[in-house]
Write a protein that holds these residues in place. Structure first.
Motif, short mmCIF file in Angstrom:
data_model
loop_
_atom_site.label_atom_id
_atom_site.label_comp_id
_atom_site.label_asym_id
_atom_site.label_seq_id
_atom_site.Cartn_x
_atom_site.Cartn_y
_atom_site.Cartn_z
N HIS A 112 -4.08 -2.72 15.05
CA HIS A 112 -2.74 -2.46 14.51
C HIS A 112 -2.24 -1.13 15.02
O HIS A 112 -2.75 -0.07 14.64
CB HIS A 112 -2.82 -2.47 12.98
N LEU A 113 -1.21 -1.18 15.88
CA LEU A 113 -0.54 0.03 16.37
C LEU A 113 0.72 0.25 15.55
O LEU A 113 1.55 -0.66 15.42
CB LEU A 113 -0.14 -0.12 17.85
N ASP A 114 0.88 1.44 15.01
CA ASP A 114 2.01 1.71 14.13
C ASP A 114 2.64 3.04 14.49
O ASP A 114 1.94 4.04 14.66
CB ASP A 114 1.56 1.72 12.67
N GLY A 115 3.97 3.06 14.57
CA GLY A 115 4.68 4.30 14.87
C GLY A 115 4.81 5.23 13.69
O GLY A 115 5.26 6.36 13.84
N ASP A 116 4.43 4.76 12.49
CA ASP A 116 4.55 5.57 11.28
C ASP A 116 3.18 5.71 10.62
O ASP A 116 2.61 4.72 10.15
CB ASP A 116 5.54 4.91 10.31
N PRO A 117 2.64 6.93 10.53
CA PRO A 117 1.30 7.11 9.95
C PRO A 117 1.24 6.75 8.46
O PRO A 117 0.22 6.26 7.98
CB PRO A 117 1.01 8.60 10.16
N ALA A 118 2.33 6.97 7.72
CA ALA A 118 2.34 6.63 6.30
C ALA A 118 2.28 5.12 6.10
O ALA A 118 1.55 4.61 5.24
CB ALA A 118 3.59 7.22 5.63
N LEU A 120 1.10 3.01 8.27
CA LEU A 120 -0.21 2.57 8.75
C LEU A 120 -1.24 2.64 7.63
O LEU A 120 -2.04 1.72 7.45
CB LEU A 120 -0.65 3.42 9.95
N GLU A 121 -1.22 3.74 6.87
CA GLU A 121 -2.17 3.88 5.76
C GLU A 121 -1.96 2.80 4.71
O GLU A 121 -2.92 2.24 4.16
CB GLU A 121 -2.04 5.27 5.13
N LYS A 122 -0.70 2.49 4.41
CA LYS A 122 -0.40 1.43 3.45
C LYS A 122 -0.94 0.09 3.95
O LYS A 122 -1.52 -0.69 3.18
CB LYS A 122 1.13 1.30 3.25
N CYS A 123 -0.74 -0.17 5.23
CA CYS A 123 -1.19 -1.44 5.82
C CYS A 123 -2.72 -1.52 5.82
O CYS A 123 -3.29 -2.56 5.48
CB CYS A 123 -0.65 -1.60 7.24
N LEU A 124 -3.38 -0.44 6.19
CA LEU A 124 -4.85 -0.44 6.24
C LEU A 124 -5.42 -0.69 4.85
O LEU A 124 -6.44 -1.39 4.70
CB LEU A 124 -5.37 0.87 6.81
N SER A 125 -4.79 -0.13 3.83
CA SER A 125 -5.24 -0.34 2.46
C SER A 125 -5.14 -1.82 2.08
O SER A 125 -6.04 -2.37 1.43
CB SER A 125 -4.39 0.51 1.50
N LEU A 126 -4.06 -2.48 2.49
CA LEU A 126 -3.88 -3.90 2.19
C LEU A 126 -4.85 -4.77 2.98
O LEU A 126 -5.42 -5.73 2.45
CB LEU A 126 -2.43 -4.32 2.46
#
Length: 294
Positions: A112-118, A120-126
């Motif tokens: 998962h490549l994401d331009g927004d670190p915040a 990305l963290e939400k997505c990784l948690s899910l």
């Protein structure tokens, strides 16, 4: 009240319909312009400081609660889908429950490549909550085309997510013109570079895009799923629901596009795609004793 970087604001001209995070303030034609990232949707925008209003803590909590409720509803529906898939696989693997439960499963691996670190963290948690194996990397949208080839070689994912922030600007051109979009051209180029590495649509499943992205260009570039057919905003977590469904669907089964979209927060106006195979694989035997000891 002055507006500062990292403040949560709304745009007065849009009745403060979306909460934004101020990520930069620049001078433009003698005016101070704020660069804004959506707090819950993958939209990037800019606005004069005088058009911004700081969002009160009570309003932030109210909006956050609304999004949280929708997220929980989507997660519950998705979990029901996953449970049904597991029950069906168990039935097939045990020959109609006539044999011992003796198999293991390998869900598809996600990069998962994401331009927004915040985000990305939400997505990784899910991803973790759902049980999808994932590697998350924060990467500026403009750098994604340069870095994607090396990342695919190193991580060898089954599913690739290319997302971040995007927006369409009517002032820059018609909706058909990819140059009228903030980051769509970077997402498109990243998909093309990924397809140079893995051309087959079922050997590497790709989701690409963000809010208002140029859907048609992303699909033609080689994405299996993309945003946004009607140029609407998409929720920060929508890519997770799509790729998790793919990750848990057996590789011998085709995925109906509507089955993937129906439990997302945005639906078919913000997300679309093409018929694609799942990537989950089942193996046996499963050594319970050895697994318990380890």
């Amino acid at each position: 009240m002055s507006i500062n970087i990292m403040d949560i604001v709304g745009r007065v001209s849009y009745q403060c319909d979306i909460m934004f995070r101020v990520i930069d303030i620049r001078e433009q034609n003698g005016k101070k312009i704020a660069i804004l990232y959506g707090e819950d949707i993958r939209l990037i925008a800019d606005a004069p400081l005088e058009d911004l209003l700081a969002v009160s803590q009570s309003m932030r909590e109210k909006k956050a609660k609304e999004f949280y409720t929708r997220e929980e509803q989507s997660l519950q529906l998705f979990q029901q889908d996953v449970d049904l898939l597991k029950q069906r696989r168990e039935y097939e693997a045990t020959d109609g429950y006539s044999k011992a439960y003796n198999y293991f499963q390998m869900p598809g691996r996600v990069l998962h490549l994401d331009g927004d670190p915040a985000y990305l963290e939400k997505c990784l948690s899910l991803y973790e909550k759902i049980g999808v194996p994932v590697t998350g990397i924060h990467c500026n949208e403009k750098e994604m085309p340069i870095k994607i080839g090396q990342l695919i070689d190193y991580y060898r994912p089954d599913i690739l997510v290319i997302t971040g922030h995007d927006s369409y600007s009517k002032a820059k051109g018609k909706k058909e013109d990819i140059n009228a979009y903030r980051h769509s051209k970077h997402f498109v180029q990243t998909v093309k570079e990924a397809r140079k590495k893995v051309p087959h649509l079922d050997q590497l499943v790709i989701f690409a895009g963000a809010c208002q992205s140029h859907f048609e260009s992303l699909i033609h570039a080689g994405a299996n799923f993309a945003s946004s057919p009607y140029r609407v905003n998409i929720h920060a977590l929508d890519p997770v629901y799509i790729v998790a469904k793919i990750s848990f669907t057996p590789f011998m089964e085709r995925i109906n596009v509507w089955d993937v979209l129906r439990n997302t927060l945005t639906g078919e106006k913000g997300l679309g795609g093409i018929e694609t195979r799942g990537v989950l694989r089942t193996g046996m035997p499963y050594n319970r004793e050895q697994n318990t000891e380890s």
